[in-house]
Design a protein around this motif. Sequence first.
Motif, PDB file in Angstrom:
ATOM      1  N   SER A 198       0.805  -1.228   0.000  1.00 40.68           N
ATOM      2  CA  SER A 198       0.000   0.000   0.000  1.00 40.68           C
ATOM      3  C   SER A 198       0.834   1.271   0.000  1.00 40.68           C
ATOM      4  O   SER A 198       0.365   2.330   0.421  1.00 40.68           O
ATOM      5  CB  SER A 198      -0.955  -0.006   1.191  1.00 40.68           C
ATOM      6  N   GLY A 199       2.080   1.172  -0.464  1.00 41.32           N
ATOM      7  CA  GLY A 199       2.885   2.369  -0.674  1.00 41.32           C
ATOM      8  C   GLY A 199       3.132   3.163   0.590  1.00 41.32           C
ATOM      9  O   GLY A 199       3.517   2.610   1.628  1.00 41.32           O
ATOM     10  N   HIS A 200       2.897   4.475   0.511  1.00 43.39           N
ATOM     11  CA  HIS A 200       3.195   5.332   1.649  1.00 43.39           C
ATOM     12  C   HIS A 200       2.045   5.410   2.648  1.00 43.39           C
ATOM     13  O   HIS A 200       2.137   6.145   3.640  1.00 43.39           O
ATOM     14  CB  HIS A 200       3.582   6.741   1.178  1.00 43.39           C
ATOM     15  N   ASP A 201       0.967   4.654   2.426  1.00 41.64           N
ATOM     16  CA  ASP A 201      -0.111   4.580   3.407  1.00 41.64           C
ATOM     17  C   ASP A 201       0.335   3.650   4.539  1.00 41.64           C
ATOM     18  O   ASP A 201       0.234   2.422   4.434  1.00 41.64           O
ATOM     19  CB  ASP A 201      -1.389   4.057   2.762  1.00 41.64           C
ATOM     20  N   LEU A 202       0.813   4.246   5.601  1.00 42.31           N
ATOM     21  CA  LEU A 202       1.312   3.487   6.748  1.00 42.31           C
ATOM     22  C   LEU A 202       0.311   3.471   7.892  1.00 42.31           C
ATOM     23  O   LEU A 202       0.630   3.003   8.993  1.00 42.31           O
ATOM     24  CB  LEU A 202       2.637   4.096   7.231  1.00 42.31           C
ATOM     25  N   GLU A 203      -0.895   3.986   7.641  1.00 38.53           N
ATOM     26  CA  GLU A 203      -1.866   4.181   8.718  1.00 38.53           C
ATOM     27  C   GLU A 203      -3.064   3.237   8.668  1.00 38.53           C
ATOM     28  O   GLU A 203      -3.694   2.989   9.701  1.00 38.53           O
ATOM     29  CB  GLU A 203      -2.396   5.626   8.692  1.00 38.53           C
ATOM     30  N   THR A 204      -3.405   2.701   7.479  1.00 37.51           N
ATOM     31  CA  THR A 204      -4.647   1.935   7.352  1.00 37.51           C
ATOM     32  C   THR A 204      -4.500   0.496   7.814  1.00 37.51           C
ATOM     33  O   THR A 204      -5.277   0.014   8.650  1.00 37.51           O
ATOM     34  CB  THR A 204      -5.154   1.972   5.896  1.00 37.51           C
ATOM     35  N   LEU A 205      -3.518  -0.227   7.283  1.00 34.72           N
ATOM     36  CA  LEU A 205      -3.326  -1.635   7.612  1.00 34.72           C
ATOM     37  C   LEU A 205      -2.028  -1.826   8.396  1.00 34.72           C
ATOM     38  O   LEU A 205      -0.969  -1.348   7.978  1.00 34.72           O
ATOM     39  CB  LEU A 205      -3.288  -2.478   6.341  1.00 34.72           C
ATOM     40  N   TYR A 206      -2.131  -2.475   9.547  1.00 37.15           N
ATOM     41  CA  TYR A 206      -0.992  -2.782  10.408  1.00 37.15           C
ATOM     42  C   TYR A 206      -0.178  -1.560  10.834  1.00 37.15           C
ATOM     43  O   TYR A 206       1.056  -1.583  10.834  1.00 37.15           O
ATOM     44  CB  TYR A 206      -0.077  -3.818   9.745  1.00 37.15           C
ATOM     45  N   PRO A 207      -0.843  -0.471  11.215  1.00 33.65           N
ATOM     46  CA  PRO A 207      -0.076   0.699  11.667  1.00 33.65           C
ATOM     47  C   PRO A 207       0.745   0.410  12.915  1.00 33.65           C
ATOM     48  O   PRO A 207       1.807   1.004  13.117  1.00 33.65           O
ATOM     49  CB  PRO A 207      -1.166   1.744  11.950  1.00 33.65           C
ATOM     50  N   GLU A 208       0.268  -0.514  13.763  1.00 33.55           N
ATOM     51  CA  GLU A 208       0.994  -0.842  14.987  1.00 33.55           C
ATOM     52  C   GLU A 208       2.327  -1.527  14.692  1.00 33.55           C
ATOM     53  O   GLU A 208       3.261  -1.470  15.497  1.00 33.55           O
ATOM     54  CB  GLU A 208       0.130  -1.738  15.889  1.00 33.55           C
ATOM     55  N   VAL A 209       2.416  -2.165  13.519  1.00 27.95           N
ATOM     56  CA  VAL A 209       3.672  -2.790  13.099  1.00 27.95           C
ATOM     57  C   VAL A 209       4.573  -1.773  12.419  1.00 27.95           C
ATOM     58  O   VAL A 209       5.764  -1.642  12.733  1.00 27.95           O
ATOM     59  CB  VAL A 209       3.389  -3.975  12.148  1.00 27.95           C
ATOM     60  N   LEU A 210       4.001  -1.023  11.492  1.00 26.97           N
ATOM     61  CA  LEU A 210       4.800  -0.101  10.695  1.00 26.97           C
ATOM     62  C   LEU A 210       5.329   1.076  11.495  1.00 26.97           C
ATOM     63  O   LEU A 210       6.388   1.633  11.178  1.00 26.97           O
ATOM     64  CB  LEU A 210       3.979   0.387   9.499  1.00 26.97           C
ATOM     65  N   GLN A 211       4.612   1.468  12.570  1.00 26.63           N
ATOM     66  CA  GLN A 211       5.090   2.607  13.357  1.00 26.63           C
ATOM     67  C   GLN A 211       6.376   2.284  14.117  1.00 26.63           C
ATOM     68  O   GLN A 211       7.078   3.191  14.575  1.00 26.63           O
ATOM     69  CB  GLN A 211       4.011   3.071  14.340  1.00 26.63           C
ATOM     70  N   ASN A 212       6.700   1.019  14.244  1.00 27.35           N
ATOM     71  CA  ASN A 212       7.918   0.608  14.928  1.00 27.35           C
ATOM     72  C   ASN A 212       9.079   0.364  13.969  1.00 27.35           C
ATOM     73  O   ASN A 212      10.153  -0.070  14.381  1.00 27.35           O
ATOM     74  CB  ASN A 212       7.651  -0.658  15.751  1.00 27.35           C
TER      75      ASN A 212
END
Length: 381
Positions: A198-212
Amino acid sequence: MATEKVAIVGAGIFGLAHAWSAAQRGHSVTVFERTTVASGASIRNFGMVWPIGQPDHSRHLAIASRQRWLELAAESGIWVNSYGSLHLAHHGDEWEVLQEFYHQAACTEFGSHLNLLDREKALARCSAINPEGFIGALSSDLELCVNPTQAIRKIPKYLAERWNVEFQFESTVIECHKGHVRTSSGKVRPFDRVIVCSGHDLETLYPEVLQNIPMKKCKLQMMRTVAQPNSWKLTSHIASGLTLRHYTSFRTCQSLQKVIDRVSHESPELDDFGIHVMASQDDLGRVVLGDSHEYGSSIEPFDNERINALILADLHKIIRLPEWKMESQWHGIYAKIPDSIAVITSPEPSVQVCTGLGGAGMTLALGIAENNWQIWNGELH
């Protein structure tokens, strides 16, 4: 090899690359895309497939991606131009870096694709080079050019017709859990594997993973001329000496620090906005020009005309075009992870999140996707 039902979230280049590799292995593939056509960073770029910019440890993926692009072009009719690249030196310190880079690669397979061209040979090869102050160039025959908008919008048709890939456009995936995909319409569908691209969308799916993960968003500004008159051709991708500061492949050159110090002293605004200038020409004769790099909290939704002026000023120093009239200007945003080529992570069983290619989507996506499927299918020994 067992056939899987595979969901791909995102119809940008990374999603399409994974869909193609999956379909070629006989998997049943469905691609979900929130918009009517992909319109993110995958179409807002030069269309450069750029192995020369990749460091030694990832260049094999860029070369694999290059081969996949050529295969895709042969099968689908998508336009791909294998006209290589020229890195131009208009300053003595830039010429030092190009010579050092060339000699470092001389005894490797990669080095067989490179040539140092003196002033006369380079000018004879490319009429676009501004001869004022020009010293020489490093040529490479590895780089490809694609028309990103055409490619990203034609590949789905090819995948659907040739490989029976199902596309669900205007379908936003809002949740993935235990192999089930839920869209904003409320529909839930089961899959054996879900790949989130999903490119630069880091908020919709698995944000708890990507924020780390230490990813950051990058905004670039670019522009494109009208079609050049009289079928004029650029003949190669063009990169200025400023690009030596940007691509990690050149960091092995001790002489690079001289370029960095000079630019910082003479033109600090270029560092402030992450500007390095390049040019490519698409199949319609238009020349794509850019670009800049602003990160994280410095990103504004408004484009900065000062950045465009700085880009054009430096481009005029290195190339001459018959026509500089602009057809369009735009910005793109992508996700980037420092000192890594991409984020490939599995937040739960049978789910892979693949993002963070930075500005190297066209260069790396097809190679990484194929490599991922080789790993997932146990094909690598």
